[in-house]
Design a protein around this motif. Structure first.
Motif, mmCIF file in Angstrom:
data_model
loop_
_atom_site.group_PDB
_atom_site.id
_atom_site.type_symbol
_atom_site.label_atom_id
_atom_site.label_comp_id
_atom_site.label_asym_id
_atom_site.label_seq_id
_atom_site.Cartn_x
_atom_site.Cartn_y
_atom_site.Cartn_z
ATOM 1 N N ARG A 70 0.855 -1.184 0.000
ATOM 2 C CA ARG A 70 0.000 0.000 0.000
ATOM 3 C C ARG A 70 0.898 1.243 0.000
ATOM 4 N N GLY A 71 0.424 2.283 -0.620
ATOM 5 C CA GLY A 71 1.224 3.491 -0.667
ATOM 6 C C GLY A 71 1.594 3.867 -2.079
ATOM 7 N N ASN A 72 2.454 4.836 -2.192
ATOM 8 C CA ASN A 72 2.828 5.356 -3.500
ATOM 9 C C ASN A 72 3.960 4.540 -4.109
ATOM 10 N N GLY A 73 3.713 4.011 -5.291
ATOM 11 C CA GLY A 73 4.734 3.288 -6.040
ATOM 12 C C GLY A 73 5.370 4.205 -7.067
ATOM 13 N N PRO A 74 6.057 3.638 -8.055
ATOM 14 C CA PRO A 74 6.168 2.195 -8.245
ATOM 15 C C PRO A 74 7.194 1.570 -7.302
#
Length: 284
Positions: A70-74
Motif C-alpha cells: 500500500r502506498g505510492n509506487g512504483p
C-alpha cells in the motif's frame, strides 16, 4: 517429432534460437486474459494480496500470487519463478512481511502445480522427464512459457518499477531472464538443467536421478533426451542475459560447484557473481 539431427551431449542445437522464438511467438499469439481476485486472508494493513490467473501456451490457465504494498509506487518487484514441486515446496503466498511492505512480490504456479493442476496434475517425481524424448512436446517448454507469461503480466502492473525486477529461483529464473530482457536482476540456484551431459552420471540425487532413470529405462532414446536438454542448457541461453546475476552453486567437490558451473560463468562473464551455497534458504 521435429526433423532435427540429434545433437551430441554438450552441443548447442543449431536451431536453438528458432526453438525459443517459436515458443515466444506462440505465447504472443495468446492474450493473457488475466483474472485477478483479492485474497483477503493474505492482505494486511501494509500490502494487498491477490490470486491471479493467466493464459499460457496450450492454451493453459496458470496461477499466481501477487502482493502489492500500500502506498505510492512504483515498487521494485521480486518474481519467484516456479520451483520443482507442488506440495513439498508450494509456491510462496507472498513473502516475509518486511519484504511485502517494500516490494511487489509475485510467485507463479505453472502447469501441473497446485492452483494450475487442472486438467494436468504433475507427478513428482516424473515431471522432469515428461515427453523428454521430444523437444517440441517436452513439458518444460510449456513451463518456461508459463514463467515468461508471468513476467509479462508482472511488468504490466503500474505498481512495478520496471528498472528493478528480480527473478528468483532455480535454472528457470535464468532461462526466463534470457528470454525476457525486462528482468533486471537474477538470483539463481541451479537444480534442473545445469547438470546435464557428463555431470548427470555423477549424481543419484533427486530430481536429476529422474533423467538417469529414464535413460536406463529407454537407452535407445538417449540422443533424443540429450537434444531436448540442450535446448534448456543455460550455457547456450546465458549469453544475451544483461541482468545482474547472483549464481548460487555448491561447495568445492559438490556436483554443481564452481568448476562445474565455470562454462556458464564464462558465458556470463560481465554480469554474474558466484557464491557457494550456505545450504540454508534464508542465508542464500
Amino acid at each position: 517429432k521435429r526433423n532435427i539431427m540429434p545433437s551430441l551431449s554438450g552441443s548447442r542445437p543449431a536451431d536453438l534460437d528458432r526453438y525459443w522464438q517459436t515458443t515466444l511467438d506462440e505465447l504472443a499469439s495468446l492474450p493473457p486474459a488475466p483474472e485477478v481476485e483479492e485474497l483477503a486472508l493474505r492482505s494486511t494493513e501494509f500490502a494487498t494480496s491477490y490470486v491471479v490467473r493467466l493464459t499460457s501456451i496450450g492454451p493453459y490457465r496458470i496461477f499466481a500470487y501477487l502482493s502489492i504494498p500500500r502506498g505510492n509506487g512504483p515498487f521494485p518487484a521480486r518474481y519467484y519463478v516456479a520451483r520443482y514441486g507442488s506440495v513439498v515446496e508450494p509456491i510462496p503466498q507472498g513473502a516475509a512481511n518486511a519484504l511485502r511492505q517494500h516490494y511487489v512480490t509475485f510467485s507463479i504456479g505453472v502447469r501441473g502445480q497446485r492452483g494450475a493442476d487442472q486438467p494436468f496434475a504433475a507427478s513428482f517425481p516424473g515431471l522432469l522427464t515428461q515427453d523428454i524424448d521430444d523437444a517440441s512436446a517436452y513439458i518444460f517448454r510449456g513451463i518456461v512459457a508459463d514463467c515468461c507469461r508471468g513476467l509479462q503480466y508482472l511488468i504490466s502492473r503500474p505498481e512495478v518499477d520496471g528498472q528493478r525486477v528480480v527473478a528468483i529461483g532455480n535454472d528457470l529464473a535464468l532461462i526466463t531472464a534470457a528470454l525476457c530482457p525486462e528482468v533486471t536482476h537474477v538470483v539463481c540456484t541451479p537444480a534442473l538443467f545445469c547438470a546435464t551431459g557428463d555431470l548427470l552420471p555423477r549424481t543419484q540425487a533427486y530430481p536429476l536421478e529422474e533423467i538417469n532413470d529414464y535413460i536406463r529405462s529407454y537407452p535407445s532414446r538417449r540422443e533424443e533426451v540429450n537434444l531436448t536438454l540442450a535446448y534448456f542448457d543455460p550455457r547456450w541461453l546465458a549469453a544475451p542475459v544483461r541482468a545482474s546475476t547472483l549464481l548460487i552453486g555448491g561447495a568445492d567437490g559438490e556436483l554443481l560447484d564452481r568448476e562445474a558451473l565455470d562454462p556458464l560463468l564464462q558465458a556470463m562473464e560481465k554480469t554474474v557473481e558466484f557464491r557457494e551455497t550456505e545450504h540454508s534458504s534464508y542465508k542464500d
